[in-house]
Design an enzyme around this catalytic site. Structure first.
Site, mmCIF file in Angstrom:
data_model
loop_
_atom_site.group_PDB
_atom_site.id
_atom_site.type_symbol
_atom_site.label_atom_id
_atom_site.label_comp_id
_atom_site.label_asym_id
_atom_site.label_seq_id
_atom_site.Cartn_x
_atom_site.Cartn_y
_atom_site.Cartn_z
ATOM 1 N N THR A 26 36.873 41.733 35.165
ATOM 2 C CA THR A 26 36.059 40.524 34.987
ATOM 3 C C THR A 26 34.735 40.594 35.741
ATOM 4 O O THR A 26 33.814 39.822 35.475
ATOM 5 C CB THR A 26 36.815 39.278 35.493
ATOM 6 O OG1 THR A 26 37.086 39.463 36.888
ATOM 7 C CG2 THR A 26 38.108 39.060 34.752
ATOM 8 N N CYS A 30 36.951 37.093 44.550
ATOM 9 C CA CYS A 30 37.661 35.868 44.934
ATOM 10 C C CYS A 30 38.117 35.913 46.385
ATOM 11 O O CYS A 30 38.200 36.976 46.986
ATOM 12 C CB CYS A 30 38.919 35.714 44.081
ATOM 13 S SG CYS A 30 38.594 35.199 42.397
ATOM 14 N N CYS A 34 42.713 32.184 45.975
ATOM 15 C CA CYS A 34 42.204 31.636 44.703
ATOM 16 C C CYS A 34 43.341 31.293 43.746
ATOM 17 O O CYS A 34 44.305 32.035 43.603
ATOM 18 C CB CYS A 34 41.252 32.613 44.033
ATOM 19 S SG CYS A 34 40.487 31.916 42.557
ATOM 20 N N ARG A 59 30.336 39.349 41.095
ATOM 21 C CA ARG A 59 29.760 38.028 41.330
ATOM 22 C C ARG A 59 30.857 37.053 41.772
ATOM 23 O O ARG A 59 32.041 37.271 41.507
ATOM 24 C CB ARG A 59 29.008 37.517 40.105
ATOM 25 C CG ARG A 59 29.784 37.555 38.839
ATOM 26 C CD ARG A 59 28.990 37.028 37.648
ATOM 27 N NE ARG A 59 29.964 36.599 36.662
ATOM 28 C CZ ARG A 59 30.670 37.453 35.903
ATOM 29 N NH1 ARG A 59 30.450 38.746 35.969
ATOM 30 N NH2 ARG A 59 31.576 36.991 35.060
ATOM 31 N N CYS A 61 33.368 34.057 42.321
ATOM 32 C CA CYS A 61 34.215 33.203 41.491
ATOM 33 C C CYS A 61 33.755 31.752 41.630
ATOM 34 O O CYS A 61 33.450 31.289 42.716
ATOM 35 C CB CYS A 61 35.663 33.340 41.952
ATOM 36 S SG CYS A 61 36.782 32.139 41.242
ATOM 37 N N CYS A 64 37.007 29.551 43.550
ATOM 38 C CA CYS A 64 37.311 29.573 44.991
ATOM 39 C C CYS A 64 36.046 29.717 45.840
ATOM 40 O O CYS A 64 36.117 29.688 47.066
ATOM 41 C CB CYS A 64 38.305 30.691 45.308
ATOM 42 S SG CYS A 64 37.689 32.333 44.937
HETATM 43 ZN ZN LIG Z 1 38.433 32.816 42.699
#
Ligand SMILES: [Zn+2]
Length: 341
Positions: A26, A30, A34, A59, A61, A64
């Site tokens: 993805t 995190c 999370c 990048r 999240c 969280c």
């Molecule tokens: Zn997260």
């Protein structure tokens, strides 16, 4: 870092874990706590800091919010509590305000302010009660003005709000564990209640250090506890690496600070002065948004019970002169020199 242990913390969604993980499929990173869907182990990369995760192209999240600075989030939480002093603000509500889990809010707030959100509300109300009574309000008026919901809550609250005074009365009824250790800055004594570090002093000898604790809390039950050596190490680490408040991950020891709301705020402002820097009392007062309170700020600095970790040594006179230090100007000089190197 132990990869297997880190992976287990991700699986458990351990909100206390102090690292970050990226998911290669993805491109998002995190906090381990999370609530988003658990990743596949083979797609996970571990990072010690958010900067490392970003450098690797991940990048943050949105759920969280790993980039959210604890100081910013906690300033929001504190402002919310202060705006709503007339009612009880739950941890769940504070969690919504901060966009974090209740557990994280509790931990971050305690880390930043040295007291839990509940204790902070209590201190606010106790302050309000004292103020209203001083201004000549009747007891009943004062109780409601101070944000208590009923007279019985006020008695309870006033009793709880007495905790700083109980400390002032020598720690009657408190159990304080302590240990002493030789450090590059002299002998250090740390004292801790079940809630955290409540005393840290520097002295010329071990017995002098121990005596300082007995002088401060003559009524407390003191017990030597070698396990507190970790707190000495944490204090020394804050000289080497900076205070926890300026960093994303909280590594400092838990604190048990007790004082008025004003004192708590000054001590928090002290902990936000980065390692290697100093402030004058008036600069600190300005940073706190209270430019006319320089003298009160100076008084609150002087009542600090936790040297080094609450770095009152980072406050100097207007011209950069070292001025006084509760634990000796020479030690202040050495601490500042160590922090500048
Ligand atoms: Zn997260």
């Amino acid at each position: 870092m132990d990869w297997e242990r880190a992976w287990q913390q991700i699986v458990r969604r351990d909100a206390t874990a102090e690292f970050f993980y990226g998911v290669t499929t993805t491109g998002v990173f995190c906090r381990p706590g999370c609530k988003s869907r658990a990743p596949l182990q083979r797609n996970v990369r571990i990072f010690r800091t958010t900067a490392e995760a970003q450098a690797a192209g991940f990048r943050a999240c949105k759920r969280c919010k790993p980039l959210l600075k604890p100081t910013d989030a906690m300033a929001k939480v504190r402002a919310h509590i202060e705006r709503n002093v007339e009612r009880r603000v739950s941890l769940a509500e504070l969690a919504r305000v901060a966009g974090l889990s209740p557990f994280t809010v509790q931990r971050m707030f305690k880390q930043a302010m040295g007291v839990s959100p509940i204790a902070y509300q209590r201190a606010l109300r106790a302050d309000g009660l004292r103020k209203a009574l001083k201004q000549g309000a009747s007891v009943t008026e004062a109780i409601y003005e101070a944000g208590y919901w009923s007279a019985s809550r006020a008695h309870e609250g006033a009793a709880l709000g007495m905790t700083p005074a109980r400390f002032a009365k020598g720690g009657r009824g408190e159990r304080i564990g302590f240990t002493t250790a030789r450090t590059p800055f002299g002998w250090m004594v740390v004292g801790a209640t079940g809630r955290g570090l409540c005393w840290l002093a520097l002295a010329g000898s071990g017995s002098e250090a121990e005596a300082s604790l007995r002088d401060e809390f003559p009524e407390a039950t003191l017990k030597r506890d070698g396990g507190l050596r970790a707190m000495v190490d944490a204090a020394l680490a804050s000289v080497r690496e900076g205070t926890d408040l300026t960093r994303e991950q909280s590594l400092g020891p838990a604190l048990d600070l007790r004082g008025t709301v004003f004192q708590l705020r000054v001590w928090q402002a002290l902990r936000a002065i980065p390692r290697g820097e100093t402030r004058s009392y008036s600069e600190l007062a300005r940073e706190m948004g209270m430019p006319r309170s320089t003298r009160a700020v100076a008084r609150a600095c002087a009542t600090n019970r936790v040297a080094v970790v609450v770095p009152c040594h980072r406050v100097v006179g207007a011209g950069g002169a070292l001025t006084g230090y509760r634990w000796g100007v020479e030690r202040k000089r050495e601490l500042l020199a160590a922090e500048r190197s």
